[in-house]
Write a protein that holds these residues in place. Structure first.
Motif, mmCIF file in Angstrom:
data_model
loop_
_atom_site.group_PDB
_atom_site.id
_atom_site.type_symbol
_atom_site.label_atom_id
_atom_site.label_comp_id
_atom_site.label_asym_id
_atom_site.label_seq_id
_atom_site.Cartn_x
_atom_site.Cartn_y
_atom_site.Cartn_z
ATOM 1 N N VAL A 22 9.730 10.922 -0.056
ATOM 2 C CA VAL A 22 8.898 9.749 0.169
ATOM 3 C C VAL A 22 9.520 8.950 1.306
ATOM 4 C CG1 VAL A 22 8.017 7.613 -0.848
ATOM 5 C CG2 VAL A 22 8.145 9.688 -2.228
ATOM 6 N N SER A 23 8.690 8.561 2.270
ATOM 7 C CA SER A 23 9.146 7.789 3.423
ATOM 8 C C SER A 23 9.649 6.422 2.985
ATOM 9 C CB SER A 23 7.996 7.623 4.416
ATOM 10 O OG SER A 23 8.335 6.679 5.400
ATOM 11 N N THR A 24 10.765 5.995 3.539
ATOM 12 C CA THR A 24 11.285 4.663 3.230
ATOM 13 C C THR A 24 10.464 3.580 3.923
ATOM 14 O OG1 THR A 24 12.852 4.821 5.061
ATOM 15 C CG2 THR A 24 13.636 5.501 2.878
ATOM 16 N N ALA A 25 9.664 3.930 4.916
ATOM 17 C CA ALA A 25 8.820 2.962 5.624
ATOM 18 C C ALA A 25 7.437 2.839 4.993
ATOM 19 C CB ALA A 25 8.685 3.374 7.095
ATOM 20 N N TYR A 26 7.185 3.561 3.924
ATOM 21 C CA TYR A 26 5.855 3.591 3.301
ATOM 22 C C TYR A 26 5.404 2.199 2.871
ATOM 23 C CZ TYR A 26 2.037 4.819 0.179
ATOM 24 O OH TYR A 26 0.813 4.913 -0.425
ATOM 25 N N ASN A 27 4.146 1.855 3.205
ATOM 26 C CA ASN A 27 3.562 0.562 2.864
ATOM 27 C C ASN A 27 2.275 0.836 2.079
ATOM 28 O OD1 ASN A 27 1.930 -1.797 2.960
ATOM 29 N ND2 ASN A 27 3.041 -2.523 4.775
ATOM 30 N N GLN A 28 2.333 0.730 0.782
ATOM 31 C CA GLN A 28 1.202 1.049 -0.099
ATOM 32 C C GLN A 28 -0.033 0.224 0.240
ATOM 33 O OE1 GLN A 28 1.162 3.311 -2.996
ATOM 34 N NE2 GLN A 28 -1.026 3.004 -2.697
ATOM 35 N N ALA A 29 0.152 -1.084 0.466
ATOM 36 C CA ALA A 29 -0.993 -1.956 0.753
ATOM 37 C C ALA A 29 -1.679 -1.537 2.057
ATOM 38 C CB ALA A 29 -0.545 -3.412 0.830
ATOM 39 N N LEU A 30 -0.898 -1.224 3.072
ATOM 40 C CA LEU A 30 -1.472 -0.789 4.343
ATOM 41 C C LEU A 30 -2.179 0.552 4.181
ATOM 42 C CD1 LEU A 30 -1.890 -1.215 7.361
ATOM 43 C CD2 LEU A 30 0.363 -0.150 7.741
ATOM 44 N N ALA A 31 -1.547 1.475 3.481
ATOM 45 C CA ALA A 31 -2.162 2.789 3.248
ATOM 46 C C ALA A 31 -3.490 2.635 2.525
ATOM 47 C CB ALA A 31 -1.215 3.682 2.450
ATOM 48 N N ASP A 32 -3.522 1.791 1.511
ATOM 49 C CA ASP A 32 -4.759 1.565 0.771
ATOM 50 C C ASP A 32 -5.829 0.925 1.650
ATOM 51 O OD1 ASP A 32 -3.556 2.642 -1.480
ATOM 52 O OD2 ASP A 32 -3.194 0.696 -2.442
ATOM 53 N N SER A 33 -5.436 -0.039 2.477
ATOM 54 C CA SER A 33 -6.416 -0.738 3.325
ATOM 55 C C SER A 33 -7.028 0.195 4.367
ATOM 56 C CB SER A 33 -5.778 -1.945 4.010
ATOM 57 O OG SER A 33 -4.900 -1.542 5.053
ATOM 58 N N LEU A 34 -6.295 1.230 4.744
ATOM 59 C CA LEU A 34 -6.785 2.187 5.738
ATOM 60 C C LEU A 34 -7.449 3.409 5.114
ATOM 61 C CD1 LEU A 34 -3.759 2.018 8.190
ATOM 62 C CD2 LEU A 34 -6.056 1.099 8.583
ATOM 63 N N GLY A 35 -7.422 3.512 3.790
ATOM 64 C CA GLY A 35 -8.025 4.662 3.114
ATOM 65 C C GLY A 35 -7.194 5.922 3.220
ATOM 66 N N ALA A 36 -5.880 5.771 3.355
ATOM 67 C CA ALA A 36 -4.985 6.915 3.544
ATOM 68 C C ALA A 36 -4.743 7.667 2.243
ATOM 69 C CB ALA A 36 -3.646 6.446 4.103
ATOM 70 N N ASP A 37 -4.602 8.983 2.370
ATOM 71 C CA ASP A 37 -4.160 9.771 1.230
ATOM 72 C C ASP A 37 -2.631 9.759 1.221
ATOM 73 O OD1 ASP A 37 -3.331 11.649 3.160
ATOM 74 O OD2 ASP A 37 -4.950 13.059 2.716
ATOM 75 N N GLU A 38 -2.010 10.563 0.366
ATOM 76 C CA GLU A 38 -0.549 10.526 0.251
ATOM 77 C C GLU A 38 0.179 11.019 1.502
ATOM 78 O OE1 GLU A 38 -0.162 14.703 -2.259
ATOM 79 O OE2 GLU A 38 0.405 12.828 -3.193
ATOM 80 N N TYR A 39 -0.546 11.676 2.410
ATOM 81 C CA TYR A 39 0.049 12.132 3.662
ATOM 82 C C TYR A 39 -0.216 11.156 4.804
ATOM 83 C CZ TYR A 39 0.360 16.442 1.021
ATOM 84 O OH TYR A 39 0.628 17.366 0.056
#
Length: 152
Positions: A22-39
């Motif tokens: 898991v990336s240490t730079a991962y931002n769950q809120a940003l990923a969710d706002s952009l519709g990103a999957d786990e990759y």
């Protein structure tokens, strides 16, 4: 021999599971706002624009339609529906440019294409493909407006 193969298989499996992290730079809120999957990816529709079948001789009409084409690109980008657009260099396939639409379905992309006067008048035709790319792609548009000196 069978147990050796089993040991090798399970060793490989354990290694491949541990190879992902898991990336240490991962931002769950940003990923969710952009519709990103786990990759960090999501589906889009890629459009290749090519020379259409219409043969208009009225250059004023052609210019008017292409001005409408550019205005429509701007409108779709402002609405967040179009994340990439640009012309291609001369080529033997008569490809003119590309769009990447921020949609999962080819049907919705076809509807968006019908808002383009150059496509409606058959000056441009389109090939549509499902495409899987970075969900962060739309984030480059706000940066682009800061480096764009002249707007087409």
């Amino acid at each position: 021999m069978k147990s050796l193969c089993s040991i090798l298989f399970f060793s490989f499996l354990a290694f491949s599971v541990n190879a992902q992290s898991v990336s240490t730079a991962y931002n769950q809120a940003l990923a969710d706002s952009l519709g990103a999957d786990e990759y960090g990816m999501k589906p889009y529709v890629l459009v290749i624009l090519k020379t259409g079948s219409s043969k208009l001789n009225d250059q004023n009409k052609v210019s008017e339609l292409f001005r409408g084409h550019l205005n429509n690109i701007g409108k779709l980008a402002e609405e967040g529906k179009l994340v990439v657009a640009g012309p291609l260099g001369k080529n033997e396939k008569n490809y003119r440019g590309i769009f990447i639409f921020n949609t999962k379905t080819i049907e919705e992309a076809k509807d968006m294409l019908q808002t383009d006067p150059a496509i409606k008048e058959k000056l441009l035709d389109a090939e549509l493909y499902e495409w899987y790319g970075s969900a962060a792609l739309p984030m480059y548009l706000p940066a682009h407006t800061k480096i764009e000196k002249i707007r087409p």
